[in-house]
Design a protein around this motif. Structure first.
Motif, PDB file in Angstrom:
ATOM      1  N   GLU A 269      72.541  22.312  16.486  1.00 30.87           N
ATOM      2  CA  GLU A 269      73.856  21.676  16.402  1.00 30.87           C
ATOM      3  C   GLU A 269      74.892  22.470  17.188  1.00 30.87           C
ATOM      4  OE1 GLU A 269      77.061  20.052  13.039  1.00 30.87           O
ATOM      5  OE2 GLU A 269      75.326  21.245  12.417  1.00 30.87           O
ATOM      6  N   GLY A 270      74.849  23.784  17.066  1.00 30.97           N
ATOM      7  CA  GLY A 270      75.819  24.630  17.754  1.00 30.97           C
ATOM      8  C   GLY A 270      75.645  24.592  19.265  1.00 30.97           C
ATOM      9  N   ILE A 271      74.424  24.770  19.748  1.00 30.40           N
ATOM     10  CA  ILE A 271      74.180  24.786  21.188  1.00 30.40           C
ATOM     11  C   ILE A 271      74.430  23.397  21.786  1.00 30.40           C
ATOM     12  CG2 ILE A 271      72.448  25.139  22.988  1.00 30.40           C
ATOM     13  CD1 ILE A 271      73.487  27.719  21.641  1.00 30.40           C
ATOM     14  N   SER A 272      74.048  22.351  21.074  1.00 35.18           N
ATOM     15  CA  SER A 272      74.258  20.989  21.577  1.00 35.18           C
ATOM     16  C   SER A 272      75.739  20.690  21.744  1.00 35.18           C
ATOM     17  CB  SER A 272      73.617  19.971  20.631  1.00 35.18           C
ATOM     18  OG  SER A 272      72.218  20.140  20.578  1.00 35.18           O
ATOM     19  N   TYR A 273      76.550  21.141  20.790  1.00 33.51           N
ATOM     20  CA  TYR A 273      77.994  20.923  20.903  1.00 33.51           C
ATOM     21  C   TYR A 273      78.565  21.685  22.092  1.00 33.51           C
ATOM     22  CZ  TYR A 273      82.960  21.559  20.146  1.00 33.51           C
ATOM     23  OH  TYR A 273      84.317  21.625  20.343  1.00 33.51           O
ATOM     24  N   LEU A 274      78.219  22.949  22.211  1.00 34.76           N
ATOM     25  CA  LEU A 274      78.769  23.767  23.299  1.00 34.76           C
ATOM     26  C   LEU A 274      78.296  23.292  24.668  1.00 34.76           C
ATOM     27  CD1 LEU A 274      78.460  27.333  21.724  1.00 34.76           C
ATOM     28  CD2 LEU A 274      80.551  26.003  22.073  1.00 34.76           C
ATOM     29  N   ALA A 275      77.081  22.774  24.739  1.00 36.48           N
ATOM     30  CA  ALA A 275      76.537  22.335  26.022  1.00 36.48           C
ATOM     31  C   ALA A 275      77.366  21.212  26.637  1.00 36.48           C
ATOM     32  CB  ALA A 275      75.093  21.868  25.841  1.00 36.48           C
ATOM     33  N   LYS A 276      78.029  20.445  25.811  1.00 36.11           N
ATOM     34  CA  LYS A 276      78.824  19.316  26.304  1.00 36.11           C
ATOM     35  C   LYS A 276      80.196  19.741  26.814  1.00 36.11           C
ATOM     36  CE  LYS A 276      76.565  16.156  23.068  1.00 36.11           C
ATOM     37  NZ  LYS A 276      76.751  15.305  21.870  1.00 36.11           N
ATOM     38  N   ALA A 302      63.461  28.943  21.964  1.00 38.54           N
ATOM     39  CA  ALA A 302      64.291  29.301  23.117  1.00 38.54           C
ATOM     40  C   ALA A 302      64.194  28.234  24.205  1.00 38.54           C
ATOM     41  CB  ALA A 302      63.855  30.660  23.670  1.00 38.54           C
ATOM     42  N   ALA A 303      62.988  27.774  24.497  1.00 38.88           N
ATOM     43  CA  ALA A 303      62.807  26.735  25.504  1.00 38.88           C
ATOM     44  C   ALA A 303      63.521  25.449  25.083  1.00 38.88           C
ATOM     45  CB  ALA A 303      61.312  26.464  25.712  1.00 38.88           C
ATOM     46  N   TYR A 304      63.480  25.157  23.812  1.00 42.15           N
ATOM     47  CA  TYR A 304      64.153  23.957  23.280  1.00 42.15           C
ATOM     48  C   TYR A 304      65.658  24.065  23.449  1.00 42.15           C
ATOM     49  CZ  TYR A 304      64.534  19.894  20.143  1.00 42.15           C
ATOM     50  OH  TYR A 304      64.774  18.659  19.611  1.00 42.15           O
ATOM     51  N   MET A 305      66.202  25.278  23.283  1.00 41.47           N
ATOM     52  CA  MET A 305      67.641  25.476  23.475  1.00 41.47           C
ATOM     53  C   MET A 305      68.033  25.281  24.939  1.00 41.47           C
ATOM     54  SD  MET A 305      68.763  25.849  20.526  1.00 41.47           S
ATOM     55  CE  MET A 305      67.544  25.555  19.241  1.00 41.47           C
ATOM     56  N   ILE A 306      67.150  25.662  25.856  1.00 42.18           N
ATOM     57  CA  ILE A 306      67.409  25.408  27.269  1.00 42.18           C
ATOM     58  C   ILE A 306      67.536  23.904  27.509  1.00 42.18           C
ATOM     59  CG2 ILE A 306      66.467  25.569  29.604  1.00 42.18           C
ATOM     60  CD1 ILE A 306      65.158  28.198  28.767  1.00 42.18           C
ATOM     61  N   LEU A 307      66.625  23.144  26.920  1.00 41.75           N
ATOM     62  CA  LEU A 307      66.652  21.685  27.085  1.00 41.75           C
ATOM     63  C   LEU A 307      67.895  21.073  26.452  1.00 41.75           C
ATOM     64  CD1 LEU A 307      62.877  20.861  26.498  1.00 41.75           C
ATOM     65  CD2 LEU A 307      64.102  21.047  28.675  1.00 41.75           C
ATOM     66  N   GLN A 308      68.328  21.633  25.325  1.00 42.87           N
ATOM     67  CA  GLN A 308      69.566  21.141  24.712  1.00 42.87           C
ATOM     68  C   GLN A 308      70.762  21.395  25.640  1.00 42.87           C
ATOM     69  OE1 GLN A 308      69.751  19.307  21.867  1.00 42.87           O
ATOM     70  NE2 GLN A 308      67.511  19.443  21.889  1.00 42.87           N
ATOM     71  N   LEU A 309      70.760  22.553  26.294  1.00 42.85           N
ATOM     72  CA  LEU A 309      71.834  22.863  27.242  1.00 42.85           C
ATOM     73  C   LEU A 309      71.802  21.867  28.401  1.00 42.85           C
ATOM     74  CD1 LEU A 309      74.093  24.931  28.052  1.00 42.85           C
ATOM     75  CD2 LEU A 309      72.343  26.048  29.435  1.00 42.85           C
ATOM     76  N   LEU A 310      70.609  21.650  28.977  1.00 39.44           N
ATOM     77  CA  LEU A 310      70.496  20.712  30.093  1.00 39.44           C
ATOM     78  C   LEU A 310      70.901  19.307  29.691  1.00 39.44           C
ATOM     79  CD1 LEU A 310      69.023  23.132  31.366  1.00 39.44           C
ATOM     80  CD2 LEU A 310      67.271  21.537  32.192  1.00 39.44           C
ATOM     81  N   LYS A 311      70.495  18.900  28.497  1.00 38.47           N
ATOM     82  CA  LYS A 311      70.847  17.554  28.025  1.00 38.47           C
ATOM     83  C   LYS A 311      72.357  17.398  27.897  1.00 38.47           C
ATOM     84  CE  LYS A 311      70.323  16.316  23.660  1.00 38.47           C
ATOM     85  NZ  LYS A 311      69.710  15.880  22.381  1.00 38.47           N
ATOM     86  N   GLY A 312      72.997  18.382  27.278  1.00 44.86           N
ATOM     87  CA  GLY A 312      74.439  18.311  27.102  1.00 44.86           C
ATOM     88  C   GLY A 312      75.195  18.278  28.420  1.00 44.86           C
ATOM     89  N   LYS A 313      74.696  19.023  29.394  1.00 44.52           N
ATOM     90  CA  LYS A 313      75.339  19.058  30.709  1.00 44.52           C
ATOM     91  C   LYS A 313      75.039  17.809  31.538  1.00 44.52           C
ATOM     92  CE  LYS A 313      77.404  23.011  30.411  1.00 44.52           C
ATOM     93  NZ  LYS A 313      78.874  22.981  30.206  1.00 44.52           N
ATOM     94  N   SER A 314      74.020  17.057  31.138  1.00 43.08           N
ATOM     95  CA  SER A 314      73.607  15.889  31.922  1.00 43.08           C
ATOM     96  C   SER A 314      74.147  14.575  31.354  1.00 43.08           C
ATOM     97  CB  SER A 314      72.077  15.815  31.990  1.00 43.08           C
ATOM     98  OG  SER A 314      71.537  16.984  32.572  1.00 43.08           O
TER      99      SER A 314
END
Length: 315
Positions: A269-276, A302-314
């Protein structure tokens, strides 16, 4: 005989579905002059760790863990297609600890100067690597804030052991690389820090949120409040994700495991919010020791958090 039947090259997946793309396939080796939406760098240093740590092996383990995920987000109905420019790992000397920290800073400075991308994923290594990477990012972008997910303050003094994985944020504050009120610590765990270091944080104006705060107020509300505050003070935000912010049940591969930490849903939840958030331009992931992990659980998170970052930025 010109052809050997049924032979497959070593390292290829045993099974391949024609409709499925693995997240690891997004990685592309960097070529001079190439640009893209995301860049990735390995910072494989763990000898400054105050506890036994094989975190130098983590960059490779996290890359491999991307093979366990697809590029499609069903929740967002989004296919990740943008390649990640992989610069590889910065060289670490077997014995020169102080020199290695300088190499990380110099290497990151050079990598940022390529202008290959404006969004970065940095794979540690122990938390000492964040001193060098944040210093390099600060010099490029000048005005940055840091949101640190961590069970520990990492404000240890340097007199008792030099620049270790417990000292990066003290060094950054004392050297004026970042200002105290531009540092937000999320997930500080009970019975995991000394009073002197808690007091150090308060004296420097660091915003410190314990796991009790997170359970009572919710991680999203805390991050929304701090993001709004930081947006008035800085232009860019750097996420430093120490995986020991997670409870030991979820991250057995951390050298400093302990109870009372976050569960994976909180962290997602935290990483997904910040990624946006547009101002978030980098995330490091540190403190994973693949040699003690169980079924690569911690590297897979960790790999899943990378994907959350990419998703939020995309999105």
């Amino acid at each position: 005989m010109s052809e050997i039947r049924h032979l497959r090259r070593a390292g290829e997946a045993i099974f391949k579905d024609r409709y499925t793309t693995k997240a690891k396939d997004l990685l592309r080796p960097w070529k001079s002059g190439e640009t893209g939406a995301f860049g990735l760098v390995g910072l494989p240093l763990s000898k400054p760790s105050i506890s036994h740590s094989g975190a130098s092996f983590a960059p490779g383990a996290i890359r491999s863990a991307l093979q366990g995920y697809t590029t499609y987000s069903g929740e967002a109905e989004l296919e990740l297609t943008t390649p990640i420019i992989d610069f590889g790992d910065l060289y670490m000397d077997p014995t020169d600890i102080i020199g290695n920290q300088n190499r990380l800073y110099e290497g990151m400075t050079d990598i940022l100067a390529t202008e290959a991308t404006g969004k970065w994923v940095l794979l540690g290594g122990d938390h000492s690597v964040s001193y060098a990477s944040i210093k390099a990012v600060k010099e490029k972008y000048e005005s940055i804030g840091v949101i640190q997910f961590d069970a520990h303050h990492d404000f240890r003094n340097t007199e008792d052991g030099g620049p270790t994985n417990g000292t990066p944020f003290r060094r950054l504050l004392e050297e004026g690389v970042i200002q105290g009120d531009n540092l937000v610590q999320i997930g500080i765990r009970d019975f995991s820090n000394a009073k002197a270091y808690h007091d150090f944080g308060k004296e420097h104006g660091v915003k410190m949120y314990s796991m009790g705060n997170i359970r009572n107020d919710g991680i999203r509300d805390i991050l929304e409040k701090e993001r709004e505050r930081l947006s008035k003070q800085v232009d860019r935000v750097y996420i430093s994700l120490d995986m020991d912010v997670l409870d030991q049940a979820f991250a057995p591969g951390c050298p400093a495991i302990g109870p009372g930490g976050m569960n994976t849903e909180m962290l997602i939840e935290g990483i997904s919010y910040l990624a946006k958030q547009e101002e978030v331009i980098a995330m490091d992931i540190v403190e994973i020791d693949p040699t003690v992990d169980i079924r690569n659980m911690t590297s897979r998170i960790a790999a899943y958090m990378i994907l959350q970052l990419l998703k939020g930025k995309s999105c």
